[in-house]
Design an enzyme around this catalytic site. Structure first.
Site, mmCIF file in Angstrom:
data_model
loop_
_atom_site.group_PDB
_atom_site.id
_atom_site.type_symbol
_atom_site.label_atom_id
_atom_site.label_comp_id
_atom_site.label_asym_id
_atom_site.label_seq_id
_atom_site.Cartn_x
_atom_site.Cartn_y
_atom_site.Cartn_z
ATOM 1 N N ASP A 166 -7.345 -42.680 -12.694
ATOM 2 C CA ASP A 166 -7.233 -42.198 -11.332
ATOM 3 C C ASP A 166 -8.131 -43.063 -10.462
ATOM 4 O O ASP A 166 -8.628 -44.096 -10.900
ATOM 5 C CB ASP A 166 -7.554 -40.705 -11.233
ATOM 6 C CG ASP A 166 -9.007 -40.371 -11.559
ATOM 7 O OD1 ASP A 166 -9.833 -41.302 -11.723
ATOM 8 O OD2 ASP A 166 -9.329 -39.179 -11.644
ATOM 9 N N ARG A 183 -9.454 -29.060 -5.429
ATOM 10 C CA ARG A 183 -10.438 -30.064 -5.020
ATOM 11 C C ARG A 183 -9.963 -30.759 -3.747
ATOM 12 O O ARG A 183 -9.040 -31.576 -3.781
ATOM 13 C CB ARG A 183 -10.664 -31.102 -6.123
ATOM 14 C CG ARG A 183 -11.612 -32.218 -5.656
ATOM 15 C CD ARG A 183 -12.186 -33.046 -6.782
ATOM 16 N NE ARG A 183 -11.262 -34.006 -7.339
ATOM 17 C CZ ARG A 183 -11.627 -34.992 -8.179
ATOM 18 N NH1 ARG A 183 -12.887 -35.118 -8.543
ATOM 19 N NH2 ARG A 183 -10.725 -35.814 -8.665
#
Length: 534
Positions: free
Chosen positions: A446, A167
């Site tokens: 996160d 990603r």
């Protein structure tokens, strides 16, 4: 400092490239990234301006809806290109940053695929970004090892490992340490370009391919941009068109209304869509921050509240209609070896979540910890014995725009306010110290989950009336009073004075205060945060 033009005319790297990363930042690789940047940076700037223009219209009262101009795409009879064998079974995807030890553990953990994250689970220091590229190159070449200096344990790859899906960073981020024609390189192009350049042939030799997750997308025109980059990149390196496959994270409220169109733009390079649930909640708060659409406490916004359920089911329906995977969302719970009671609770929550996804028709799901892989696999093995369930159509699912925007009921409490402040500061302190994925209160946090916390705090402070369940108005004064109290708890009861000094808690508190109290909403906390990083 690297000399100006050392990589060619108009190409400047503004920070020293350490010796161990010279191969990653080879002249050939940098020239490839620069070529992509020269071609596509103007379009990135156009797409970012389009986001701002759309936000202004939302602020003025224009709410999202399905696009009339792309009705033919939504109603057309088409499918994406065939999905490669290596991506047919994605029932459990583990996620995490390309940290060397974590990378080996994730590849070995038994999950079919591993989403390795340059973005939300990674802190984008110059060292971290280059180290991530080096670690992934070594993993693909099957030469990666790690010796833990604390335990002496030696880590190597198993014979059978997960399929890698990388990603890159989203369009809103820039790589400040590489300039092309005096402009910072879009971070997504930097991450994608280096990874693709160094690894495409090694991945093909493994029988896999260059597979990607694409984050933070807000429109099908942003998907078209990625597709154009893929086409050029494959042509430049002599790779057949369609070799790249990408899964798009549907993690903005805007993208939900363009899922067919996003798949269509990437149809030669698509492998599906994913329900990026945490960023999706953040997007809802951010986009409607000027409206009376306040969400309740963060822990009450589950996948079963109406607007989240509508989005999840529509993702499944859309993907399966087009022959694509519909991936479920992240389970943030993590087990604790010192707390069996919590671990049992966490296991039950994860199993319940994954059973719902499998029964609804998702083709796989995400977990944040190797200890949760078995539970997620158990759920999907029971309800999905075949590699995927793309053939499971959902003609019963037809949510309206109102369904996708429906505000959930629930209280806003002082406990929720305190939790948001504590989580936001703890995550920012770790992020500023170089770590992108951090356990806080038994959940893996996160950037996406931290965004929810700080966005809610900003919205509650700037709302013109008392919003706590007891009628209390959230003021700047109250916020700072609670912030001081939570900082004291963090220092003395949670992390201790030693880690308090080691991590960046003072800077984190200052930054959290600034982005929470200023009048203008900061689009992403990582933008001002990036200014603090080397």
């Amino acid at each position: 400092m690297v000399e100006r033009n050392v990589y060619g005319e108009g190409i400047e790297v503004t920070k020293e490239v350490p010796e161990e990363f010279r191969g990653i930042m080879s002249p050939e690789a940098v020239a490839f990234v620069a070529k992509l940047a020269r071609e596509f940076t103007p379009t990135v700037e156009e797409r970012l301006q389009a986001r701002q223009d759309r936000q202004a219209r939302i602020n003025a009262g224009e709410m999202p809806d399905f696009l009339p101009e792309t009705k033919d795409v939504r109603q057309g009879d088409w499918k994406i290109a065939p999905i490669p064998d290596a991506l047919q079974d994605r029932r459990v995807e583990i996620t995490g940053p390309p940290d060397r030890k974590m990378l080996i553990n994730a590849l070995n953990c038994g999950a079919p695929t591993y989403m390795t994250d340059f973005e939300d689970a990674n802190c984008p220091t110059w060292h971290n970004m280059l180290d991530s590229q080096l670690n992934l190159r070594d993993a693909i070449q099957r030469t990666i090892t790690f010796d833990d200096p604390k335990t002496g344990k030696h880590y190597t790859l198993n014979d059978e490992v997960a399929v890698l899906i990388a990603r890159p960073r989203g369009w809103h981020l820039w790589e400040k340490h590489m300039l092309v024609d005096d402009k910072q390189v879009p971070a997504g192009i930097f991450d994608f370009g280096l990874y693709f350049f160094h690894n495409v042939r090694g991945l093909l030799d493994l029988g896999h391919g260059p597979y990607f997750y694409l984050p933070k997308m807000e429109s099908h025109l942003e998907a078209r941009l990625w597709n154009d980059i893929f086409v050029m990149a494959q042509d430049e390196l002599g790779i057949p068109q369609g070799t790249i496959k990408a899964t798009v994270l549907i993690e903005t409220i805007m993208a939900t209304f363009e899922m067919h169109e996003i798949l269509y733009e990437l149809r030669e390079h698509s492998s599906g869509l994913n329900c990026g649930r945490w960023d999706y909640i953040f997007s809802y708060i951010k986009k409607f921050r000027e409206h009376d659409m306040l969400l309740p406490d963060r822990n009450l916004i589950t996948m079963t509240v109406p607007f989240m359920r509508a989005y999840s089911l529509l993702t499944i329906k859309t993907c399966h209609e087009r022959g694509a995977h519909a991936m479920g969302g992240m389970a943030a719970q993590i087990p604790r070896s010192d707390d069996p009671e919590w671990t049992e609770f966490a296991n039950n929550k994860v199993l319940e979540d994954k059973e719902r996804e499998a029964q609804d028709g998702h083709d796989g799901t995400w977990v944040a910890h190797p200890g949760m892989v078995g539970l997620a696999k158990q759920a999907f093995d029971e309800y999905m014995p075949q590699p995927n369930q793309i053939d499971k159509q959902r003609p019963d699912v037809n949510p309206s725009a109102a369904d996708l925007l429906e505000k959930p009921e629930g209280p806003i409490t002082m406990d929720g306010f305190r939790s948001n402040i504590s989580v936001g500061v703890q995550y920012l302190a770790a992020w500023l110290a170089g770590r992108g994925a951090v356990p806080v209160f038994n959940l893996m946090e996160d950037a996406a989950t931290a965004e929810i916390s700080r966005a809610q705090v900003w919205q509650w402070i700037h709302h013109p009336k008392g919003i706590l369940e007891d009628g209390t108005e959230v003021t700047v004064e109250l916020f700072r009073e609670v912030l001081d109290e939570e900082l004291d708890k963090i220092k003395n009861d949670i992390v201790g004075p030693e880690r308090w000094e080691k991590d960046e808690f003072g800077t984190a508190a200052e930054l959290f205060d600034r982005i929470s109290t200023q009048d203008d909403f900061v689009e992403f906390l990582t933008l001002p945060g990036y200014e603090y990083l080397d």
